[in-house]
Scaffold this motif. Structure first.
Motif, PDB file in Angstrom:
ATOM      1  N   MET A  90       3.820 -78.177  12.351  1.00 19.43           N
ATOM      2  CA  MET A  90       3.445 -77.542  11.108  1.00 19.43           C
ATOM      3  C   MET A  90       3.995 -76.055  10.701  1.00 19.43           C
ATOM      4  O   MET A  90       4.134 -75.413  11.797  1.00 19.43           O
ATOM      5  N   LEU A  91       4.030 -75.930   9.535  1.00 20.80           N
ATOM      6  CA  LEU A  91       4.408 -74.611   9.114  1.00 20.80           C
ATOM      7  C   LEU A  91       3.718 -74.284   8.058  1.00 20.80           C
ATOM      8  O   LEU A  91       3.753 -75.013   6.847  1.00 20.80           O
ATOM      9  N   LEU A  92       3.115 -73.169   7.759  1.00 22.25           N
ATOM     10  CA  LEU A  92       2.456 -72.463   6.711  1.00 22.25           C
ATOM     11  C   LEU A  92       3.224 -71.170   6.201  1.00 22.25           C
ATOM     12  O   LEU A  92       3.067 -70.172   6.955  1.00 22.25           O
ATOM     13  N   PRO A  93       3.649 -71.329   4.850  1.00 21.76           N
ATOM     14  CA  PRO A  93       4.621 -70.242   4.408  1.00 21.76           C
ATOM     15  C   PRO A  93       3.917 -69.305   3.573  1.00 21.76           C
ATOM     16  O   PRO A  93       3.302 -69.766   2.383  1.00 21.76           O
ATOM     17  N   LEU A  94       3.138 -68.334   4.230  1.00 23.82           N
ATOM     18  CA  LEU A  94       2.186 -67.359   3.741  1.00 23.82           C
ATOM     19  C   LEU A  94       2.686 -66.049   3.152  1.00 23.82           C
ATOM     20  O   LEU A  94       3.922 -65.727   3.595  1.00 23.82           O
ATOM     21  N   CYS A  95       1.892 -65.147   2.706  1.00 26.23           N
ATOM     22  CA  CYS A  95       2.454 -63.819   2.671  1.00 26.23           C
ATOM     23  C   CYS A  95       1.108 -62.981   2.510  1.00 26.23           C
ATOM     24  O   CYS A  95      -0.136 -63.530   2.583  1.00 26.23           O
ATOM     25  N   ALA A  96       1.186 -61.852   2.707  1.00 25.47           N
ATOM     26  CA  ALA A  96      -0.036 -60.662   2.999  1.00 25.47           C
ATOM     27  C   ALA A  96       0.284 -59.852   2.115  1.00 25.47           C
ATOM     28  O   ALA A  96       1.315 -59.156   1.570  1.00 25.47           O
ATOM     29  N   ARG A  97      -1.001 -59.437   1.392  1.00 23.23           N
ATOM     30  CA  ARG A  97      -1.012 -58.449   0.330  1.00 23.23           C
ATOM     31  C   ARG A  97      -2.231 -57.638   0.663  1.00 23.23           C
ATOM     32  O   ARG A  97      -3.301 -58.210   1.229  1.00 23.23           O
ATOM     33  N   ARG A  98      -2.339 -56.371  -0.107  1.00 28.78           N
ATOM     34  CA  ARG A  98      -3.633 -55.588  -0.124  1.00 28.78           C
ATOM     35  C   ARG A  98      -4.367 -55.982  -1.423  1.00 28.78           C
ATOM     36  O   ARG A  98      -3.789 -55.585  -2.432  1.00 28.78           O
ATOM     37  N   GLU A  99      -5.825 -56.083  -1.268  1.00 32.06           N
ATOM     38  CA  GLU A  99      -6.503 -55.964  -2.382  1.00 32.06           C
ATOM     39  C   GLU A  99      -7.512 -54.673  -2.137  1.00 32.06           C
ATOM     40  O   GLU A  99      -8.461 -55.095  -1.347  1.00 32.06           O
ATOM     41  N   GLY A 100      -7.240 -53.623  -2.908  1.00 32.95           N
ATOM     42  CA  GLY A 100      -8.028 -52.637  -2.317  1.00 32.95           C
ATOM     43  C   GLY A 100      -7.868 -52.304  -0.797  1.00 32.95           C
ATOM     44  O   GLY A 100      -6.847 -52.064  -0.568  1.00 32.95           O
ATOM     45  N   ARG A 101      -8.930 -52.136  -0.248  1.00 32.29           N
ATOM     46  CA  ARG A 101      -8.905 -51.909   1.104  1.00 32.29           C
ATOM     47  C   ARG A 101      -8.690 -53.388   2.072  1.00 32.29           C
ATOM     48  O   ARG A 101      -8.563 -52.999   3.397  1.00 32.29           O
ATOM     49  N   LEU A 102      -8.563 -54.329   1.313  1.00 26.73           N
ATOM     50  CA  LEU A 102      -8.966 -55.652   2.247  1.00 26.73           C
ATOM     51  C   LEU A 102      -7.330 -55.978   2.460  1.00 26.73           C
ATOM     52  O   LEU A 102      -6.409 -55.882   1.358  1.00 26.73           O
ATOM     53  N   ARG A 103      -6.897 -56.757   3.348  1.00 26.19           N
ATOM     54  CA  ARG A 103      -5.748 -57.476   3.750  1.00 26.19           C
ATOM     55  C   ARG A 103      -6.143 -58.834   3.400  1.00 26.19           C
ATOM     56  O   ARG A 103      -6.872 -59.610   4.305  1.00 26.19           O
ATOM     57  N   VAL A 104      -5.257 -59.507   2.505  1.00 26.61           N
ATOM     58  CA  VAL A 104      -5.386 -60.770   2.029  1.00 26.61           C
ATOM     59  C   VAL A 104      -4.276 -61.636   2.411  1.00 26.61           C
ATOM     60  O   VAL A 104      -3.109 -61.058   2.247  1.00 26.61           O
ATOM     61  N   GLY A 364     -14.177 -58.542   5.499  1.00 26.21           N
ATOM     62  CA  GLY A 364     -13.952 -59.606   4.369  1.00 26.21           C
ATOM     63  C   GLY A 364     -14.907 -60.588   3.886  1.00 26.21           C
ATOM     64  O   GLY A 364     -14.671 -61.271   2.848  1.00 26.21           O
ATOM     65  N   TRP A 365     -15.996 -60.826   4.841  1.00 21.96           N
ATOM     66  CA  TRP A 365     -16.985 -61.657   4.605  1.00 21.96           C
ATOM     67  C   TRP A 365     -17.494 -61.627   3.166  1.00 21.96           C
ATOM     68  O   TRP A 365     -17.714 -62.585   2.369  1.00 21.96           O
ATOM     69  N   PRO A 366     -17.882 -60.561   2.678  1.00 23.65           N
ATOM     70  CA  PRO A 366     -18.603 -60.372   1.255  1.00 23.65           C
ATOM     71  C   PRO A 366     -17.644 -60.761   0.347  1.00 23.65           C
ATOM     72  O   PRO A 366     -18.142 -61.497  -0.666  1.00 23.65           O
ATOM     73  N   LEU A 367     -16.459 -60.350   0.247  1.00 26.47           N
ATOM     74  CA  LEU A 367     -15.529 -60.604  -0.951  1.00 26.47           C
ATOM     75  C   LEU A 367     -15.121 -62.185  -0.773  1.00 26.47           C
ATOM     76  O   LEU A 367     -15.319 -63.037  -1.706  1.00 26.47           O
ATOM     77  N   ALA A 368     -15.142 -62.930   0.639  1.00 29.42           N
ATOM     78  CA  ALA A 368     -14.905 -64.254   0.384  1.00 29.42           C
ATOM     79  C   ALA A 368     -16.040 -65.125   0.087  1.00 29.42           C
ATOM     80  O   ALA A 368     -16.147 -66.169  -0.887  1.00 29.42           O
TER      81      ALA A 368
END
Length: 400
Positions: A90-104, A364-368
């Motif tokens: 399996m392969l997951l083509p993902l990306c990482a970004r910042r939303e405020g102080r959180l890493r998404v 990250g729990w509250p935002l999730a």
């Protein structure tokens, strides 16, 4: 070398490690911020496994090079191999970004990909206990991030169950994907798929166009023909979207460059297709599609309005394409994402897409939770059976 041929590898500033290996049970997991690390297994899964065109290298090489910097995103690819044999699973083509102080972390998309799904081997286990174990290991490999967002996940990918749809917290989205299983003959399509009223309407529009000149449906055979049709498509969309007061993705130079890189970077490999409906040589409608697994996926279309609108050139172009696909033995016409009415007019059937948000950290729990509740409210608006859940979600959001 074109700019889109050089994939960006930078992951600095995100605040978590993007190069790591994790082994658990029968699986070996590799996380990398450099897609070159896994291109060999990526290509193998494309050829022998299961996936959508939006997770192929032909789509994502340009995405990571052009669109990722535009969205302030960096590559993050999770690959899974069989621990004993080394075979890619399996392969997951993902990306990482910042939303405020959180890493998404999310799929490489940014609103450009119609579907998000893993590439996976047909031999990937369907055992729930093993899949749960694998997902725990994947989550562990993403330690340091805060949120994992999964959206636009089809339940089935080329006849195989998408292993992500069964994850906890996944829900049906309000927006669906639409498609038609094409029969063996056009006669069967007219009789069993296309409604009599709409069939008569399309034929009337064809006659109306024919009354204005010589009608011809053309497919781009050369790159020069493709660039001509794409330019015509872009011009039609600019005029049409201005008329509708909507944002036109091709009006952005960076995103237009992305689409051109996808189409012409893979030209000759039968990945992208461009077609136009012409009247006396003037293009009045155009279609852009991706082709994979004997399916035609309509990504973008447009038509000339004004004096042409009463002839519905967009619908006539699609009708021509249906005939052509049946003649060439293509088995599925995928209208892709979006609930536009013309899709059901052609007999397309809606299939749900799924979404979910998972927390990867305490922070990250509250935002999730908040984003999950918002998703329930938004996506359940069209689902009467979920009214009670919607009401509960609204109360929770007000309380928060």
């Amino acid at each position: 070398m074109h700019r889109w041929e050089t994939v960006q590898h930078a992951t600095a500033g995100l605040g978590f490690v993007t190069e790591r290996d994790v082994s658990t049970g029968p699986f070996k997991i590799r996380v990398s911020g450099d897609i070159a690390d896994c291109e060999a297994e990526w290509a193998e899964l494309e050829q022998h496994g299961v996936g959508t065109p939006f997770q192929t290298l032909a789509w994502l090489r340009p995405w990571y090079a052009i669109a990722a910097p535009y969205f302030d995103a960096t590559p993050l690819v999770v690959s899974v191999r069989d621990r004993s044999s080394g075979a890619p699973l399996m392969l997951l083509p993902l990306c990482a970004r910042r939303e405020g102080r959180l890493r998404v972390i999310e799929f490489a998309d940014g609103g450009l990909s119609d579907y998000n799904a893993p590439l996976f081997a047909k031999t990937l286990t369907s055992n729930k206990q093993e899949l749960d174990q694998l997902w725990r290991a994947i989550r562990s490999s993403l330690a340091g991030a805060d949120i994992l967002r999964l959206e636009k996940q089809p339940a089935v990918v080329v006849g195989c169950n998408n292993p992500l749809v069964g994850l906890p917290g996944m829900r049906a989205m309000s927006i669906a994907t639409w498609g038609i299983d094409l029969p063996a003959t056009r006669e069967d399509f007219d009789e069993r798929v296309l409604g009599a009223s709409f069939r008569a309407q399309v034929r009337k529009k064809r006659r109306r166009l024919a009354g204005r000149g010589s009608v011809r449906f053309v497919n781009a055979a050369t790159e020069a023909e493709g660039r001509k049709i794409f330019s015509e498509l872009a011009e039609m969309r600019e005029n049409r979207f201005e008329e509708l007061g909507r944002k036109n993705v091709l009006g952005d130079p960076v995103l237009r460059e992305f689409y051109e890189a996808v189409i012409f970077g893979s030209w000759g490999k039968q990945f992208a297709a461009l077609s136009a409906l012409e009247v006396d040589g003037e293009a009045v409608a155009a279609l852009f599609a991706l082709c994979r697994a004997n399916a035609y996926l309509l990504v973008m279309s447009s038509f000339k309005s004004g004096p042409w609108k009463s002839s519905s050139p967009g619908n006539v172009a699609i009708d021509f394409m249906v005939s052509q696909l049946i003649e060439t033995g293509v088995s599925y016409f995928d209208f892709t994402i979006g609930n536009e009415t013309y899709k059901s007019d052609f007999g397309a059937v809606a299939t749900p897409l799924y979404a979910g948000v998972q927390s990867l950290s305490i922070g990250g729990w509250p935002l999730a939770v908040k984003q999950s509740l918002k998703g329930i409210v938004r996506d359940s608006a069209a689902a009467p059976f979920a009214r009670r859940a919607v009401a509960m979600a609204r109360r929770a959001l007000r309380a928060g």
